[in-house]
Design a protein around this motif. Structure first.
Motif, PDB file in Angstrom:
ATOM      1  N   ALA A 279       0.814  -1.223   0.000  1.00  0.00           N
ATOM      2  CA  ALA A 279       0.000   0.000   0.000  1.00  0.00           C
ATOM      3  C   ALA A 279       0.842   1.266   0.000  1.00  0.00           C
ATOM      4  CB  ALA A 279      -0.946  -0.005   1.194  1.00  0.00           C
ATOM      5  N   GLY A 280       1.890   1.291  -0.820  1.00  0.00           N
ATOM      6  CA  GLY A 280       2.671   2.513  -0.976  1.00  0.00           C
ATOM      7  C   GLY A 280       3.734   2.737   0.079  1.00  0.00           C
ATOM      8  N   ILE A 281       3.880   1.817   1.020  1.00  0.00           N
ATOM      9  CA  ILE A 281       4.935   1.944   2.026  1.00  0.00           C
ATOM     10  C   ILE A 281       5.882   0.765   1.908  1.00  0.00           C
ATOM     11  CG2 ILE A 281       3.549   0.828   3.836  1.00  0.00           C
ATOM     12  CD1 ILE A 281       4.958   2.719   5.830  1.00  0.00           C
ATOM     13  N   SER A 282       7.184   1.052   1.925  1.00  0.00           N
ATOM     14  CA  SER A 282       8.201   0.009   1.796  1.00  0.00           C
ATOM     15  C   SER A 282       9.136   0.060   2.989  1.00  0.00           C
ATOM     16  CB  SER A 282       9.022   0.212   0.517  1.00  0.00           C
ATOM     17  OG  SER A 282       8.197   0.137  -0.630  1.00  0.00           O
ATOM     18  N   ILE A 283       9.478  -1.123   3.501  1.00  0.00           N
ATOM     19  CA  ILE A 283      10.483  -1.191   4.559  1.00  0.00           C
ATOM     20  C   ILE A 283      11.607  -2.113   4.107  1.00  0.00           C
ATOM     21  CG2 ILE A 283       8.811  -0.721   6.379  1.00  0.00           C
ATOM     22  CD1 ILE A 283       8.929  -3.676   7.167  1.00  0.00           C
TER      23      ILE A 283
ATOM     24  N   LYS B 100      16.820  -1.043   7.905  1.00  0.00           N
ATOM     25  CA  LYS B 100      15.798  -0.454   8.779  1.00  0.00           C
ATOM     26  C   LYS B 100      15.287   0.883   8.228  1.00  0.00           C
ATOM     27  CE  LYS B 100      16.353  -3.731  11.864  1.00  0.00           C
ATOM     28  NZ  LYS B 100      15.355  -4.776  12.100  1.00  0.00           N
ATOM     29  N   THR B 101      15.169   0.988   6.915  1.00  0.00           N
ATOM     30  CA  THR B 101      14.654   2.211   6.313  1.00  0.00           C
ATOM     31  C   THR B 101      13.193   2.033   5.926  1.00  0.00           C
ATOM     32  OG1 THR B 101      15.480   1.503   4.144  1.00  0.00           O
ATOM     33  CG2 THR B 101      16.878   2.973   5.435  1.00  0.00           C
ATOM     34  N   VAL B 102      12.464   3.147   5.945  1.00  0.00           N
ATOM     35  CA  VAL B 102      11.038   3.151   5.620  1.00  0.00           C
ATOM     36  C   VAL B 102      10.779   4.253   4.598  1.00  0.00           C
ATOM     37  CG1 VAL B 102       8.694   3.411   6.517  1.00  0.00           C
ATOM     38  CG2 VAL B 102      10.466   2.364   7.947  1.00  0.00           C
TER      39      VAL B 102
END
Length: 227
Positions: free
Chosen positions: A129-133, A138-140
């Protein structure tokens, strides 16, 4: 870390899952080739794969995954233990082969060995949903913009995203992230959920973290405006 267990023996699957949950793993269980191939395989760190399944065999899963260039580690579990069987399993794309019956401690040791040596665990990206980790650095990133989280906020977000669509209870969060029961932790959970929402649930974007009253929290995209 999240494990996909492909096993059609319900009793065996339950025993394996229980042991791995106690060791801190997240477990999803499927029982057929079709279910395994339909699963969101990119979210798993390792697959525990039975050879003989109701609609085919585990070799089909290995072969199809390797042809698609998916390098997630695969540990094959099977009662077929001849040298020829082992060679066939490894040649199909399995990374290791453990004959049944086995001692749980050996299963655990082989899993840790695969997870340590496989580079897949260092480059894993989970996108929903448009968010990547990125679980190694440990980046978002949300819609192209970096989101700065504390270590505990990141762990909480990763836990929710790995279980997207499923309710995660407060008790499970307390045990997984703080290694404690609910006493003294409930307020910490609320604070971290609130901070996480403020950072990733922006007014102009879909809401992702939701409270399920009396049950816990769920990560899923909802476009409606919540009151």
């Amino acid at each position: 870390m999240k494990i996909l267990l492909v096993e059609d023996d319900a009793k065996a699957a339950k025993l394996i899952a229980r042991g791995l949950l106690e060791e801190g793993f997240y477990i999803d269980i499927v029982s057929t080739v079709a279910e395994a191939l339909a699963a969101p395989l990119g979210i798993y760190h390792l697959i525990l794969l039975d050879w003989m399944l109701p609609d085919g065999d585990g070799l089909d899963v290995c072969i199809k995954l390797r042809k698609s260039k998916m390098m997630i580690p695969i540990l094959m579990l099977t009662a077929r233990d001849t040298v020829t069987d082992k060679i066939t399993g490894l040649n199909s794309g399995a990374d290791d082969y453990l004959p049944k019956p086995f001692v749980f401690e050996e299963l655990l040791a082989r899993m840790h060995s695969l997870l340590r040596r496989n580079a897949y665990t260092k480059v894993e990206m989970i996108t929903i949903a448009g968010i990547s980790i990125q679980t190694y650095t440990k980046t978002v990133i949300r819609h192209g913009h970096r989101v700065i989280l504390t270590a505990k906020e990141f762990d909480l977000l990763e836990m929710l995203m790995r279980n997207a669509g499923n309710v995660i209870s407060r008790k499970e969060i307390a045990q997984r992230l703080w290694q404690q029961d609910m006493i003294g932790i409930d307020n910490l959970i609320d604070v971290n959920i609130k901070n996480l929402r403020q950072k990733i649930d922006l007014p102009s974007q879909s809401k992702l973290i939701h409270t399920v009253r009396g049950a816990g929290f769920i990560f899923e995209e909802r476009r409606e405006i919540e009151t």
